[in-house]
Scaffold this motif. Structure first.
Motif, mmCIF file in Angstrom:
data_model
loop_
_atom_site.group_PDB
_atom_site.id
_atom_site.type_symbol
_atom_site.label_atom_id
_atom_site.label_comp_id
_atom_site.label_asym_id
_atom_site.label_seq_id
_atom_site.Cartn_x
_atom_site.Cartn_y
_atom_site.Cartn_z
ATOM 1 N N ASP A 187 50.128 3.926 43.368
ATOM 2 C CA ASP A 187 50.782 2.500 43.035
ATOM 3 C C ASP A 187 50.666 1.635 42.471
ATOM 4 O O ASP A 187 50.584 1.824 41.135
ATOM 5 C CB ASP A 187 50.787 2.408 44.454
ATOM 6 C CG ASP A 187 49.315 2.086 45.252
ATOM 7 O OD1 ASP A 187 48.374 2.141 43.721
ATOM 8 O OD2 ASP A 187 47.760 1.559 45.850
ATOM 9 N N ASN A 188 51.128 0.422 42.667
ATOM 10 C CA ASN A 188 50.888 -0.489 41.780
ATOM 11 C C ASN A 188 49.460 -0.971 41.814
ATOM 12 O O ASN A 188 49.467 -1.583 40.200
ATOM 13 C CB ASN A 188 51.310 -1.688 42.313
ATOM 14 C CG ASN A 188 52.764 -1.484 42.969
ATOM 15 O OD1 ASN A 188 53.118 -0.423 43.430
ATOM 16 N ND2 ASN A 188 54.140 -2.414 42.078
ATOM 17 N N ASN A 189 48.491 -0.451 41.954
ATOM 18 C CA ASN A 189 46.889 -0.471 41.646
ATOM 19 C C ASN A 189 46.369 0.939 41.433
ATOM 20 O O ASN A 189 45.117 0.628 41.170
ATOM 21 C CB ASN A 189 46.443 -1.505 43.407
ATOM 22 C CG ASN A 189 45.163 -2.331 42.829
ATOM 23 O OD1 ASN A 189 45.580 -2.774 41.723
ATOM 24 N ND2 ASN A 189 44.078 -2.055 43.919
ATOM 25 N N THR A 190 47.628 1.292 40.745
ATOM 26 C CA THR A 190 46.133 2.849 40.281
ATOM 27 C C THR A 190 45.587 1.989 38.911
ATOM 28 O O THR A 190 46.587 1.686 38.350
ATOM 29 C CB THR A 190 47.201 3.331 40.324
ATOM 30 O OG1 THR A 190 47.695 4.439 41.763
ATOM 31 C CG2 THR A 190 46.385 5.556 39.553
ATOM 32 N N TRP A 191 44.261 1.977 38.774
ATOM 33 C CA TRP A 191 44.037 1.910 37.934
ATOM 34 C C TRP A 191 43.526 3.401 36.565
ATOM 35 O O TRP A 191 43.398 3.109 34.702
ATOM 36 C CB TRP A 191 42.719 1.542 37.998
ATOM 37 C CG TRP A 191 42.624 -0.036 38.545
ATOM 38 C CD1 TRP A 191 42.874 -0.384 39.453
ATOM 39 C CD2 TRP A 191 42.155 -0.970 37.733
ATOM 40 N NE1 TRP A 191 43.418 -1.535 39.470
ATOM 41 C CE2 TRP A 191 42.281 -2.012 38.235
ATOM 42 C CE3 TRP A 191 41.462 -1.401 36.596
ATOM 43 C CZ2 TRP A 191 42.204 -3.373 37.920
ATOM 44 C CZ3 TRP A 191 40.988 -2.458 36.257
ATOM 45 C CH2 TRP A 191 41.593 -3.636 36.771
ATOM 46 N N TYR B 51 53.289 0.854 46.751
ATOM 47 C CA TYR B 51 53.207 -0.445 47.834
ATOM 48 C C TYR B 51 54.393 -0.299 48.729
ATOM 49 O O TYR B 51 53.602 -0.837 50.275
ATOM 50 C CB TYR B 51 52.636 -2.033 46.815
ATOM 51 C CG TYR B 51 51.847 -2.037 46.404
ATOM 52 C CD1 TYR B 51 50.352 -1.435 46.493
ATOM 53 C CD2 TYR B 51 51.601 -3.774 45.691
ATOM 54 C CE1 TYR B 51 49.396 -1.611 45.512
ATOM 55 C CE2 TYR B 51 50.139 -3.653 44.846
ATOM 56 C CZ TYR B 51 49.458 -2.853 44.872
ATOM 57 O OH TYR B 51 48.711 -2.489 44.804
ATOM 58 N N TRP C 100 55.491 5.230 40.665
ATOM 59 C CA TRP C 100 54.500 4.163 40.805
ATOM 60 C C TRP C 100 54.717 3.680 41.696
ATOM 61 O O TRP C 100 54.087 2.305 42.942
ATOM 62 C CB TRP C 100 52.895 3.587 39.943
ATOM 63 C CG TRP C 100 53.731 3.234 38.529
ATOM 64 C CD1 TRP C 100 54.188 3.810 37.440
ATOM 65 C CD2 TRP C 100 53.587 2.199 37.956
ATOM 66 N NE1 TRP C 100 54.207 3.333 37.029
ATOM 67 C CE2 TRP C 100 54.047 1.807 37.012
ATOM 68 C CE3 TRP C 100 53.227 0.432 39.365
ATOM 69 C CZ2 TRP C 100 54.502 0.668 36.547
ATOM 70 C CZ3 TRP C 100 54.098 -0.212 38.476
ATOM 71 C CH2 TRP C 100 53.972 -0.121 37.156
#
Length: 574
Positions: free
Chosen positions: A372-376, A359, A355
């Motif tokens: 990615d950096n915003n995967t929750w 981005y 991850w």
């Protein structure tokens, strides 16, 4: 002004939670120190109400200020302050004994009601419990055990002393002195500064990224320390430049110089003794201390300029290295790899990577990534980690289910880059183990002695996993230096244990100039391609046959009608 700054911070960074808890702590400590005032009541009530309403207008925040445990301290102090102000209002209308009794009962009752209300709302689910990031601030081992994805981020690691000195330089030493000067002459404002300093020091020691919260108060208190030192050692010189006006007693003494005694009855000093300058090391010490302080400030300015230009002004996509002669080499492997992805892959291709690079791949290569950096979704990241940690066949089944076309990894064994995926690999294993404990176990990737090794003594599970194979594919044939054997990893300082790596389901598509970025293409199933081809042929034949049959039927019908009318037969329909 304070409310405006708070709302701007809410809209910019989730670290505003530190401020919304620090300000209530300041108010609570002032109440304990019996420093309550009407100004304090008006200031905090206005800040809390207006700040709460404005922060809830930000879409990302929404109703979090009233539905998360991180904000309940501010609400509790607000309720407590209202009860305290009401008791102060009753103070002038009750006797001393009645007021003490009512004050104790009122404050205790208000604190108990607030505490029980928060517990009840949390238990019923209206208020969300403390998040894992909050627990990791108080228990440094919590995230590693329960939420490894938080602990895997380098910014969430504990801060080393090297980082403190690298970022703060001499301020590490002057900061405690400024805090002591601040506490020595305490007032309402300095209580806030002291609480800010103490809490920021603790949190900055827990997480590297929280150095951002420590830096402002360090600069402030260090400035107080330098200012106090300069005031102490330069104050006498300033007083000499502006001497106080002589009073009448001094004038009388000058007129009566012949008298041996002054008005107080003390022996009068000789004029030469009165005007004689002080001898000894006094002026020299002041000059030495002043020069030392100025040198420290100059060194601090030079250090800050160097750190800003070398450490904090370079993009993470472009790396720089220095030769023995001081010349600089620019490593452009990241941009080169992303450009290749953009130009040589289908626009709908899916790329699987860790991850950290999500981005960059989406922004620079314009390709879809799995995480990615915003995967929750932690389970989704764990599935990618499981694919990287499994053998090639098991990983291929996962990649088929995710419809992956390409796999991108970062490998630093050629140039000695320590931030590659092999060094991050154990975090992939830990995150995958949290969701798939039956398939992935961290202990399988260590030697019987508990070591993580990539040489021949390494674990067989590690030497056959997908990440190891993709990183060291064809690397065993490369000799980087005449002093090292082929397949020598400069990052781990070891000769790899599996040099004859063969890939069955993947094929190398791209490797950057310094082998920093490697991209592999996922092979399609041969039987699936054959089946698809056969199905298309069958469909085409059926379509052609049905059209031909319908045409013949129409021809036969036309011939029958022609025979009845005595016309010639249509030869094409026969």
């Amino acid at each position: 002004m304070c409310v405006t700054c708070f709302v701007l911070q809410v809209s910019a960074w989730g670290g505003y939670v530190f401020i919304i808890n620090l300000i209530p702590l300041h108010v609570f400590v002032l109440l304990l120190m019996q420093r309550y005032s009407r100004r304090l009541y008006i200031a905090y009530s206005t800040f809390y109400i207006v700040g709460l309403v404005l922060s809830m207008q930000i879409p990302f925040v929404g109703f979090q200020p009233i539905r998360t445990s991180e904000h309940m301290a501010a609400a509790g102090v607000f309720a407590l302050l209202q009860a305290y102000a009401f008791l102060q209002y009753l103070k002038d209308r009750l006797t001393r004994q009645e007021f003490q009794t009512l004050f104790f009962l009122g404050v205790s009752l208000a604190a108990g009601v607030v505490f029980l209300t928060v517990i009840y709302l949390t238990y019923t689910g209206y208020i969300a419990p403390w998040s894992g990031r909050f627990y990791s601030l108080w228990d440094t081992g919590y995230a590693k055990i329960h939420i490894p994805i938080i602990a895997s981020v380098s910014e969430h690691q504990p801060t080393t002393w090297v980082s403190f000195f690298f970022d703060l330089h001499i301020l590490v030493c002057t900061f405690p002195a400024g805090l002591w000067f601040c506490i020595k002459n305490i007032n309402d404002e300095r209580v806030f500064v002291a609480l800010y300093a103490i809490s920021a020091v603790y949190f900055a020691g827990v997480m590297v990224r929280l150095m951002l919260t420590l830096t402002p108060v360090v600069c402030m208190l260090s400035a107080i320390a330098f200012s106090s030192v300069f005031e102490h050692y330069l104050g006498d010189d300033l007083k000499r430049e502006n001497p106080p006006a002589e009073d009448s007693s001094d004038e009388d003494d000058k007129r009566n110089q012949g008298n041996l005694y002054d008005k107080a009855g003390k022996v009068r000093k000789h004029v030469s003794e009165q005007d004689r300058p002080e001898e000894g090391l006094g002026p020299n010490i002041r000059s030495i201390v002043t020069m030392l302080m100025l040198m420290l400030l100059m060194m601090f300015a030079v250090h800050c300029t160097w750190v800003t230009s070398n450490a904090y002004s370079s993009p993470s996509v472009v790396l720089a290295s220095y030769n023995h002669d001081g010349s600089r080499n620019i490593l452009d492997d990241f941009r080169e790899a992303y450009y290749w992805l953009r130009q040589n892959t289908d626009e709908h291709a899916r790329v699987m990577s860790w991850w950290d690079y999500g981005y960059q791949i989406a922004g620079m290569a314009n390709r879809t990534t799995l995480v990615d950096n915003n995967t929750w979704n932690n389970s989704h990241i764990a599935l990618v980690g499981k694919a990287m940690s499994s053998n090639e066949s098991a990983a291929y089944e996962i990649m088929k289910s995710l419809d992956v076309d390409y796999v991108l990894i970062i490998f630093g064994g050629v140039i000695g880059y320590s931030g590659d995926d092999i060094n991050k690999f154990l975090w992939m294993v830990r995150i995958a183990e949290g969701e798939h404990p039956k398939d992935i176990r961290e202990s399988d990737y260590f030697t019987p002695q508990g070591e993580f090794r990539v040489d021949k003594a390494g674990s067989p599970t590690l030497l056959n996993c997908l990440m190891y194979k993709m990183s060291y594919y064809r690397f065993g044939e490369m000799q980087l230096d005449f002093r090292t054997p082929p397949g020598f990893d400069r990052t781990r300082n070891a000769e790899i244990g599996n040099k004859d790596i063969r890939l069955k389901h993947l094929e190398e598509a791209f490797t950057s100039e310094h082998w920093l970025v490697r991209i592999y293409r996922v092979k399609k199933q041969e039987n699936r391609q054959t089946l698809d081809h056969k199905l298309r042929n069958i469909a085409a034949k059926q379509k052609y046959t049905s059209k031909k049959t319908a045409k013949r039927k129409r021809g036969h019908i036309k011939n029958k009608l022609a025979l009845k009318k005595g016309k010639k037969l249509n030869k094409k329909s026969v």
